[in-house]
Scaffold this motif. Sequence first.
Motif, PDB file in Angstrom:
ATOM      1  N   ARG A   8      22.060 122.223  70.436  1.00 25.59           N
ATOM      2  CA  ARG A   8      20.623 121.952  70.275  1.00 25.59           C
ATOM      3  C   ARG A   8      19.809 122.027  71.553  1.00 25.59           C
ATOM      4  O   ARG A   8      18.577 121.956  71.501  1.00 25.59           O
ATOM      5  N   PHE A  68      14.610 120.675  74.475  1.00 24.84           N
ATOM      6  CA  PHE A  68      14.946 120.528  73.064  1.00 24.84           C
ATOM      7  C   PHE A  68      13.809 121.155  72.275  1.00 24.84           C
ATOM      8  O   PHE A  68      12.653 120.738  72.412  1.00 24.84           O
ATOM      9  N   LYS A  69      14.123 122.183  71.508  1.00 29.65           N
ATOM     10  CA  LYS A  69      13.119 122.913  70.729  1.00 29.65           C
ATOM     11  C   LYS A  69      11.956 123.365  71.613  1.00 29.65           C
ATOM     12  O   LYS A  69      10.789 123.259  71.249  1.00 29.65           O
ATOM     13  N   PHE A  92      13.161 110.576  72.378  1.00 30.75           N
ATOM     14  CA  PHE A  92      14.314 111.347  71.926  1.00 30.75           C
ATOM     15  C   PHE A  92      15.625 110.568  71.998  1.00 30.75           C
ATOM     16  O   PHE A  92      16.690 111.139  71.808  1.00 30.75           O
ATOM     17  N   TRP A  93      15.547 109.289  72.260  1.00 27.07           N
ATOM     18  CA  TRP A  93      16.735 108.443  72.278  1.00 27.07           C
ATOM     19  C   TRP A  93      17.314 108.313  70.870  1.00 27.07           C
ATOM     20  O   TRP A  93      16.598 108.427  69.870  1.00 27.07           O
ATOM     21  N   GLY A  94      18.597 108.057  70.795  1.00 21.76           N
ATOM     22  CA  GLY A  94      19.249 107.783  69.513  1.00 21.76           C
ATOM     23  C   GLY A  94      19.584 109.002  68.683  1.00 21.76           C
ATOM     24  O   GLY A  94      19.963 108.865  67.516  1.00 21.76           O
ATOM     25  N   ARG A  95      19.495 110.171  69.228  1.00 21.51           N
ATOM     26  CA  ARG A  95      19.787 111.403  68.487  1.00 21.51           C
ATOM     27  C   ARG A  95      21.043 112.112  68.985  1.00 21.51           C
ATOM     28  O   ARG A  95      21.345 113.220  68.539  1.00 21.51           O
ATOM     29  N   GLY A  96      21.717 111.524  69.969  1.00 23.11           N
ATOM     30  CA  GLY A  96      22.911 112.152  70.529  1.00 23.11           C
ATOM     31  C   GLY A  96      22.613 113.246  71.536  1.00 23.11           C
ATOM     32  O   GLY A  96      23.520 113.964  71.957  1.00 23.11           O
ATOM     33  N   LEU A  97      21.361 113.379  71.947  1.00 23.06           N
ATOM     34  CA  LEU A  97      20.993 114.454  72.865  1.00 23.06           C
ATOM     35  C   LEU A  97      21.517 114.214  74.282  1.00 23.06           C
ATOM     36  O   LEU A  97      21.938 115.164  74.953  1.00 23.06           O
ATOM     37  N   GLU A 100      25.148 115.120  74.252  1.00 22.47           N
ATOM     38  CA  GLU A 100      25.304 116.572  74.204  1.00 22.47           C
ATOM     39  C   GLU A 100      25.042 117.202  75.576  1.00 22.47           C
ATOM     40  O   GLU A 100      25.802 118.071  76.025  1.00 22.47           O
TER      41      GLU A 100
END
Length: 174
Positions: A8, A68-69, A92-97, A100
Amino acid sequence: MAVLRTERLLLRPVRADDIDALHAIMRQPQAMAYWSTPPHSTLAETADLLDAMISIPSGEGEDFVIEFKGRLIGKAGLYRFPDIGYLLDPAFWGRGLATEALRAVISRAFEVHRLPRIQADVDPRNAASLRLLARLGFRETHRQARTWLVGGEWCDSVYLALDQPDCSAVRTTA
Protein backbone atom coordinates in the motif's frame (compact mmCIF):
# COMPACT_ATOMS: atom_id res chain seq x y z
CA MET A 1 18.75 6.47 -2.80
CA ALA A 2 16.27 3.69 -3.39
CA VAL A 3 12.51 3.78 -3.66
CA LEU A 4 10.68 1.07 -1.70
CA ARG A 5 7.22 -0.18 -2.61
CA THR A 6 4.98 -2.23 -0.36
CA GLU A 7 1.44 -3.43 -0.88
CA ARG A 8 0.00 0.00 0.00
CA LEU A 9 2.93 2.37 0.39
CA LEU A 10 5.65 4.16 -1.47
CA LEU A 11 8.78 5.00 0.55
CA ARG A 12 10.94 7.46 -1.32
CA PRO A 13 13.69 10.00 -0.74
CA VAL A 14 12.54 13.31 0.66
CA ARG A 15 12.36 16.29 -1.70
CA ALA A 16 12.45 20.01 -0.99
CA ASP A 17 8.81 20.32 -2.07
CA ASP A 18 7.75 17.93 0.74
CA ILE A 19 8.12 20.69 3.32
CA ASP A 20 4.46 21.68 3.60
CA ALA A 21 3.23 18.10 3.95
CA LEU A 22 5.92 17.28 6.54
CA HIS A 23 5.16 20.45 8.46
CA ALA A 24 1.45 19.62 8.52
CA ILE A 25 2.37 16.42 10.40
CA MET A 26 5.15 17.80 12.57
CA ARG A 27 3.08 20.70 13.90
CA GLN A 28 0.55 18.27 15.41
CA PRO A 29 0.97 17.76 19.17
CA GLN A 30 -0.42 14.21 18.93
CA ALA A 31 2.10 13.23 16.22
CA MET A 32 5.01 14.77 18.10
CA ALA A 33 4.06 13.66 21.64
CA TYR A 34 7.07 11.33 21.92
CA TRP A 35 9.40 12.91 19.36
CA SER A 36 12.78 14.38 20.28
CA THR A 37 11.48 17.92 19.76
CA PRO A 38 8.22 19.72 20.55
CA PRO A 39 5.71 20.15 17.72
CA HIS A 40 7.11 22.42 15.03
CA SER A 41 5.68 25.90 15.31
CA THR A 42 7.51 27.26 12.27
CA LEU A 43 8.20 26.06 8.77
CA ALA A 44 11.90 26.73 9.45
CA GLU A 45 11.98 23.94 12.07
CA THR A 46 10.60 21.48 9.55
CA ALA A 47 13.00 22.80 6.90
CA ASP A 48 15.90 21.92 9.23
CA LEU A 49 14.64 18.33 9.52
CA LEU A 50 14.06 18.11 5.78
CA ASP A 51 17.60 19.39 5.13
CA ALA A 52 19.01 16.82 7.58
CA MET A 53 17.10 14.04 5.79
CA ILE A 54 18.36 15.18 2.38
CA SER A 55 21.97 15.52 3.50
CA ILE A 56 22.46 12.11 5.16
CA PRO A 57 25.81 10.96 3.77
CA SER A 58 25.66 7.84 1.62
CA GLY A 59 26.50 4.78 3.69
CA GLU A 60 25.63 6.48 7.00
CA GLY A 61 21.85 6.27 6.93
CA GLU A 62 18.73 6.21 4.81
CA ASP A 63 15.53 8.09 5.64
CA PHE A 64 12.36 7.93 3.55
CA VAL A 65 9.06 9.77 3.38
CA ILE A 66 5.98 7.56 3.32
CA GLU A 67 3.27 8.04 0.71
CA PHE A 68 -0.16 6.42 0.90
CA LYS A 69 -2.46 6.85 -2.10
CA GLY A 70 -0.22 9.67 -3.34
CA ARG A 71 -0.27 11.60 -0.04
CA LEU A 72 2.76 12.09 2.19
CA ILE A 73 1.77 10.65 5.58
CA GLY A 74 5.05 10.35 7.47
CA LYS A 75 8.66 9.28 7.46
CA ALA A 76 10.59 6.13 8.30
CA GLY A 77 14.16 5.05 8.01
CA LEU A 78 17.56 4.68 9.51
CA TYR A 79 18.42 8.32 10.03
CA ARG A 80 21.84 7.13 11.20
CA PHE A 81 22.91 3.49 10.89
CA PRO A 82 21.80 1.45 12.87
CA ASP A 83 19.16 3.75 14.47
CA ILE A 84 15.60 3.45 13.19
CA GLY A 85 13.01 6.19 13.48
CA TYR A 86 9.52 6.83 12.20
CA LEU A 87 6.65 9.28 12.39
CA LEU A 88 3.14 8.91 11.03
CA ASP A 89 0.28 11.38 10.71
CA PRO A 90 -2.23 10.44 13.45
CA ALA A 91 -5.02 10.43 10.85
CA PHE A 92 -3.43 7.22 9.54
CA TRP A 93 -2.75 5.44 12.83
CA GLY A 94 -4.32 2.03 13.43
CA ARG A 95 -4.22 0.82 9.83
CA GLY A 96 -0.97 -1.16 9.95
CA LEU A 97 0.82 1.39 7.78
CA ALA A 98 3.71 1.98 10.19
CA THR A 99 4.25 -1.77 10.43
CA GLU A 100 4.23 -2.06 6.64
CA ALA A 101 6.71 0.80 6.23
CA LEU A 102 9.05 -0.49 8.93
CA ARG A 103 9.09 -4.00 7.47
CA ALA A 104 10.38 -2.55 4.21
CA VAL A 105 13.00 -0.41 5.96
CA ILE A 106 14.16 -3.28 8.18
CA SER A 107 14.39 -5.75 5.30
CA ARG A 108 16.48 -3.27 3.32
CA ALA A 109 18.72 -2.58 6.31
CA PHE A 110 19.56 -6.26 6.68
CA GLU A 111 19.53 -7.39 3.06
CA VAL A 112 21.11 -4.39 1.31
CA HIS A 113 23.10 -2.60 3.99
CA ARG A 114 24.02 -5.84 5.79
CA LEU A 115 23.54 -4.28 9.22
CA PRO A 116 24.00 -6.83 11.99
CA ARG A 117 21.61 -4.97 14.29
CA ILE A 118 18.99 -2.22 14.23
CA GLN A 119 18.35 -0.10 17.32
CA ALA A 120 15.45 2.03 18.52
CA ASP A 121 15.13 4.65 21.26
CA VAL A 122 11.52 4.97 22.48
CA ASP A 123 9.91 7.10 25.15
CA PRO A 124 8.55 4.56 27.69
CA ARG A 125 5.17 6.37 27.65
CA ASN A 126 4.79 5.51 23.96
CA ALA A 127 3.05 2.16 24.45
CA ALA A 128 1.88 1.93 20.82
CA SER A 129 5.42 2.26 19.48
CA LEU A 130 6.74 -0.27 21.98
CA ARG A 131 4.04 -2.75 20.89
CA LEU A 132 4.80 -2.13 17.22
CA LEU A 133 8.51 -2.77 17.65
CA ALA A 134 7.85 -5.87 19.77
CA ARG A 135 5.63 -7.27 16.98
CA LEU A 136 8.54 -6.74 14.60
CA GLY A 137 10.86 -8.73 16.86
CA PHE A 138 12.67 -5.92 18.71
CA ARG A 139 13.72 -6.72 22.28
CA GLU A 140 14.44 -4.29 25.08
CA THR A 141 18.15 -3.98 25.86
CA HIS A 142 18.04 -1.36 28.62
CA ARG A 143 16.44 1.83 29.94
CA GLN A 144 17.88 5.18 30.83
CA ALA A 145 16.39 8.17 32.65
CA ARG A 146 16.55 11.78 31.51
CA THR A 147 17.90 11.20 28.00
CA TRP A 148 15.98 13.87 26.09
CA LEU A 149 15.11 17.42 27.12
CA VAL A 150 12.00 18.19 25.09
CA GLY A 151 10.17 21.47 25.60
CA GLY A 152 11.67 21.90 29.06
CA GLU A 153 10.68 18.38 30.19
CA TRP A 154 13.14 15.52 30.71
CA CYS A 155 12.08 12.31 28.99
CA ASP A 156 13.38 8.78 29.53
CA SER A 157 14.35 6.16 26.96
CA VAL A 158 13.72 2.49 26.39
CA TYR A 159 16.37 1.06 24.08
CA LEU A 160 15.48 -1.85 21.85
CA ALA A 161 17.37 -3.90 19.30
CA LEU A 162 16.66 -6.30 16.47
CA ASP A 163 19.55 -8.54 15.47
CA GLN A 164 19.70 -9.86 11.93
CA PRO A 165 19.07 -13.51 12.89
CA ASP A 166 15.97 -12.41 14.84
CA CYS A 167 14.28 -10.60 11.95
CA SER A 168 11.85 -13.38 10.88
CA ALA A 169 8.98 -11.27 12.30
CA VAL A 170 9.59 -8.55 9.70
CA ARG A 171 9.34 -10.83 6.69
CA THR A 172 5.95 -11.33 5.16
CA THR A 173 4.81 -14.72 3.97
CA ALA A 174 3.88 -15.24 0.35
